[in-house]
Scaffold this motif. Structure first.
Motif, PDB file in Angstrom:
ATOM      1  N   HIS A  22       0.816  -1.216   0.000  1.00 18.61           N
ATOM      2  CA  HIS A  22       0.000   0.000   0.000  1.00 18.61           C
ATOM      3  C   HIS A  22       0.850   1.266   0.000  1.00 18.61           C
ATOM      4  CE1 HIS A  22       1.043  -0.771   4.161  1.00 18.61           C
ATOM      5  NE2 HIS A  22       0.634   0.435   4.519  1.00 18.61           N
ATOM      6  N   LEU A  23       2.180   1.108   0.079  1.00 19.51           N
ATOM      7  CA  LEU A  23       3.084   2.261   0.055  1.00 19.51           C
ATOM      8  C   LEU A  23       3.822   2.322  -1.277  1.00 19.51           C
ATOM      9  CD1 LEU A  23       4.678   2.058   3.633  1.00 19.51           C
ATOM     10  CD2 LEU A  23       2.704   3.402   2.881  1.00 19.51           C
ATOM     11  N   ASP A  24       4.371   3.492  -1.598  1.00 16.17           N
ATOM     12  CA  ASP A  24       5.128   3.661  -2.834  1.00 16.17           C
ATOM     13  C   ASP A  24       6.372   2.779  -2.831  1.00 16.17           C
ATOM     14  OD1 ASP A  24       3.364   5.581  -3.768  1.00 16.17           O
ATOM     15  OD2 ASP A  24       4.479   7.240  -2.873  1.00 16.17           O
ATOM     16  N   PHE A  25       6.623   2.124  -3.939  1.00 18.04           N
ATOM     17  CA  PHE A  25       7.803   1.273  -4.052  1.00 18.04           C
ATOM     18  C   PHE A  25       9.083   2.084  -3.873  1.00 18.04           C
ATOM     19  CE2 PHE A  25      11.237  -0.560  -6.623  1.00 18.04           C
ATOM     20  CZ  PHE A  25      11.351  -1.807  -6.024  1.00 18.04           C
ATOM     21  N   ASP A  26       9.099   3.317  -4.366  1.00 12.07           N
ATOM     22  CA  ASP A  26      10.304   4.144  -4.318  1.00 12.07           C
ATOM     23  C   ASP A  26      10.475   4.901  -3.006  1.00 12.07           C
ATOM     24  OD1 ASP A  26      11.102   3.423  -6.884  1.00 12.07           O
ATOM     25  OD2 ASP A  26       9.949   5.034  -7.829  1.00 12.07           O
ATOM     26  N   ALA A  27       9.587   4.718  -2.047  1.00 10.07           N
ATOM     27  CA  ALA A  27       9.660   5.469  -0.787  1.00 10.07           C
ATOM     28  C   ALA A  27      11.000   5.315  -0.067  1.00 10.07           C
ATOM     29  CB  ALA A  27       8.512   5.059   0.129  1.00 10.07           C
ATOM     30  N   PRO A  28      11.641   4.122  -0.065  1.00 12.32           N
ATOM     31  CA  PRO A  28      12.909   3.988   0.657  1.00 12.32           C
ATOM     32  C   PRO A  28      14.075   4.790   0.067  1.00 12.32           C
ATOM     33  CG  PRO A  28      11.882   1.844   0.346  1.00 12.32           C
ATOM     34  CD  PRO A  28      11.141   2.812  -0.519  1.00 12.32           C
ATOM     35  N   LYS A  29      13.925   5.295  -1.142  1.00  7.97           N
ATOM     36  CA  LYS A  29      15.044   5.983  -1.783  1.00  7.97           C
ATOM     37  C   LYS A  29      15.388   7.307  -1.123  1.00  7.97           C
ATOM     38  CE  LYS A  29      14.446   3.905  -6.355  1.00  7.97           C
ATOM     39  NZ  LYS A  29      14.232   4.153  -7.811  1.00  7.97           N
ATOM     40  N   SER A  30      14.446   7.897  -0.393  1.00  8.32           N
ATOM     41  CA  SER A  30      14.682   9.180   0.272  1.00  8.32           C
ATOM     42  C   SER A  30      14.523   9.020   1.773  1.00  8.32           C
ATOM     43  CB  SER A  30      13.693  10.226  -0.243  1.00  8.32           C
ATOM     44  OG  SER A  30      13.721  11.393   0.573  1.00  8.32           O
ATOM     45  N   ALA A  31      15.454   9.629   2.522  1.00  4.22           N
ATOM     46  CA  ALA A  31      15.379   9.563   3.984  1.00  4.22           C
ATOM     47  C   ALA A  31      14.108  10.209   4.509  1.00  4.22           C
ATOM     48  CB  ALA A  31      16.608  10.237   4.591  1.00  4.22           C
ATOM     49  N   ALA A  32      13.550  11.148   3.759  1.00  2.00           N
ATOM     50  CA  ALA A  32      12.354  11.864   4.207  1.00  2.00           C
ATOM     51  C   ALA A  32      11.085  11.037   4.042  1.00  2.00           C
ATOM     52  CB  ALA A  32      12.214  13.176   3.440  1.00  2.00           C
ATOM     53  N   THR A  33      11.098  10.042   3.153  1.00  2.00           N
ATOM     54  CA  THR A  33       9.882   9.280   2.866  1.00  2.00           C
ATOM     55  C   THR A  33       9.991   7.802   3.202  1.00  2.00           C
ATOM     56  OG1 THR A  33      10.584   8.874   0.578  1.00  2.00           O
ATOM     57  CG2 THR A  33       9.254  10.851   1.000  1.00  2.00           C
ATOM     58  N   ARG A  34      11.168   7.330   3.551  1.00  2.00           N
ATOM     59  CA  ARG A  34      11.324   5.883   3.725  1.00  2.00           C
ATOM     60  C   ARG A  34      10.537   5.369   4.931  1.00  2.00           C
ATOM     61  NH1 ARG A  34      17.674   6.267   4.672  1.00  2.00           N
ATOM     62  NH2 ARG A  34      17.457   6.018   2.428  1.00  2.00           N
ATOM     63  N   PRO A  35       9.918   4.201   4.773  1.00  2.00           N
ATOM     64  CA  PRO A  35       9.140   3.624   5.874  1.00  2.00           C
ATOM     65  C   PRO A  35      10.059   3.069   6.960  1.00  2.00           C
ATOM     66  CG  PRO A  35       8.587   2.648   3.728  1.00  2.00           C
ATOM     67  CD  PRO A  35       9.858   3.394   3.569  1.00  2.00           C
ATOM     68  N   ASN A  36       9.503   2.881   8.124  1.00  2.00           N
ATOM     69  CA  ASN A  36      10.195   2.217   9.228  1.00  2.00           C
ATOM     70  C   ASN A  36       9.328   1.034   9.657  1.00  2.00           C
ATOM     71  OD1 ASN A  36      10.609   1.732  12.265  1.00  2.00           O
ATOM     72  ND2 ASN A  36      12.399   2.944  11.720  1.00  2.00           N
ATOM     73  N   MET A  37       9.896  -0.156   9.671  1.00  2.00           N
ATOM     74  CA  MET A  37       9.107  -1.356   9.914  1.00  2.00           C
ATOM     75  C   MET A  37       8.470  -1.364  11.304  1.00  2.00           C
ATOM     76  SD  MET A  37       9.150  -3.285   7.160  1.00  2.00           S
ATOM     77  CE  MET A  37       8.980  -5.013   7.574  1.00  2.00           C
ATOM     78  N   THR A  38       9.177  -0.851  12.298  1.00  2.00           N
ATOM     79  CA  THR A  38       8.609  -0.824  13.642  1.00  2.00           C
ATOM     80  C   THR A  38       7.503   0.216  13.745  1.00  2.00           C
ATOM     81  OG1 THR A  38      10.763  -1.495  14.530  1.00  2.00           O
ATOM     82  CG2 THR A  38       9.149  -0.627  16.090  1.00  2.00           C
ATOM     83  N   ARG A  39       7.713   1.383  13.134  1.00  2.00           N
ATOM     84  CA  ARG A  39       6.670   2.414  13.139  1.00  2.00           C
ATOM     85  C   ARG A  39       5.413   1.900  12.432  1.00  2.00           C
ATOM     86  NH1 ARG A  39       9.280   6.286  10.860  1.00  2.00           N
ATOM     87  NH2 ARG A  39       9.788   7.563  12.694  1.00  2.00           N
TER      88      ARG A  39
END
Length: 309
Positions: free
Chosen positions: A144-161
């Protein structure tokens, strides 16, 4: 919270978890507080009650490795808990540093996970942030999240969050409490190793403020190096999954981990993974794909800095 008090908290939590009969002592009647008394633990460790009390209260900061080892034995700590105790004891005399350089996955690691088209794989940073994932890894844990989200520190997901604050991720795990406890146990271990990491402290503060469940688990001070095991999932596209996971750690000091999933051959989970891999790997357009900002827009915001506890 200082590392001296962090050490004291860990000692108090572990002491409270032990019963006299667990360590071969007689239990005389009702106790005012749970667990062992300080003088009982001091006796088991072969140190004076005064010295142990000062250590637990943060008034002594020069305990030798021999004393820490004796206390670890008296507390019946596991291998991971013992390592965590030593990390906390050593951290009291280390200099604090500020991490300023954004983290990123190594090029070779990216090539590796991208070549594993049939295996879900995720590259995690030391704080459980997603640095990269392959197509199948993305579809498995966060489609459900953007595939490219991890490429930027501002948008990357955190698994625990995501596990504590994102309802899509929560629904992915039928045994959510088991998964949450495992996540907190791993984060506690990292916190003992990286006591001077302000971003990690910020993550813990945010989750403590926004999730009562995280706060309760964090206060229990669980510690475990979760390198392999079994995960039970219920994926919105392919249904129930029972997957083995393995964590590989590169031989450097980056703190990166490669999390990989696999199903036993011939099982329904193996068939489900094949179906997921055969699906359209392209990211959908439009509002169905939620950004991290949209995911967190309704959540309360932290109103100040937080220190690790």
């Amino acid at each position: 919270m200082t590392m001296v008090s962090e050490l004291g908290e860990f000692l108090r939590v572990r002491r409270a978890a032990l019963k006299p009969e667990d360590v071969g002592l007689l239990n005389y009647g009702i106790r005012r507080v749970p667990g062992l008394r300080r003088e009982e633990l001091a006796m088991l460790a072969g140190v004076s009650n005064t010295y142990y009390t000062r250590l637990e209260q943060g008034l002594s900061n020069n305990a030798s490795e021999a004393i820490i080892d004796a206390i670890a034995r008296a507390l019946n700590l596991t291998i991971d808990e013992r390592a965590h105790l030593f990390n906390l004891a050593r951290a009291r005399n280390t200099k604090r540093r500020t991490v300023t350089k954004p983290d990123k996955a190594r090029t070779g690691t990216l090539r590796l996970i991208q070549s594993m088209s049939g295996t879900p794989a995720i590259v995690l940073g030391r704080r459980s942030e997603v640095l990269a994932w392959n197509r199948l890894g993305h579809r498995l844990v966060a489609g459900h999240l953007d595939f490219d989200a991890p490429k930027s520190a501002a948008t990357r997901p955190n698994m625990t969050r995501l596990l504590f604050l994102d309802h899509h991720t929560r629904e992915l795990y039928p045994r959510w409490l088991e998964e949450a406890t495992r996540a907190v146990s791993s984060l506690r271990l990292v916190a003992g190793r990286a006591t001077d990491d302000p971003e990690l402290a910020s993550l813990v503060g945010e989750l403590t403020l926004k999730s009562e469940e995280f706060a309760k688990l964090w206060a229990r001070h669980p510690v475990e190096n979760c390198m392999s095991g079994l995960k039970h999932m219920h994926h919105p596209e392919v249904g129930a999954l029972e997957l083995n996971f393995e964590v590989l750690t590169p031989p450097d000091d980056s703190g990166h981990r490669i999390l990989m999933y696999a199903a036993d051959p011939g099982t329904p989970a193996a068939e489900a993974l094949q179906l997921l891999a055969a699906g359209d790997a392209a990211e959908p357009e439009g509002p169905a794909r939620l950004s991290l900002d949209q995911q967190s827009s309704t959540l309360p915001q932290s109103d100040g800095p937080f220190r690790l506890r």
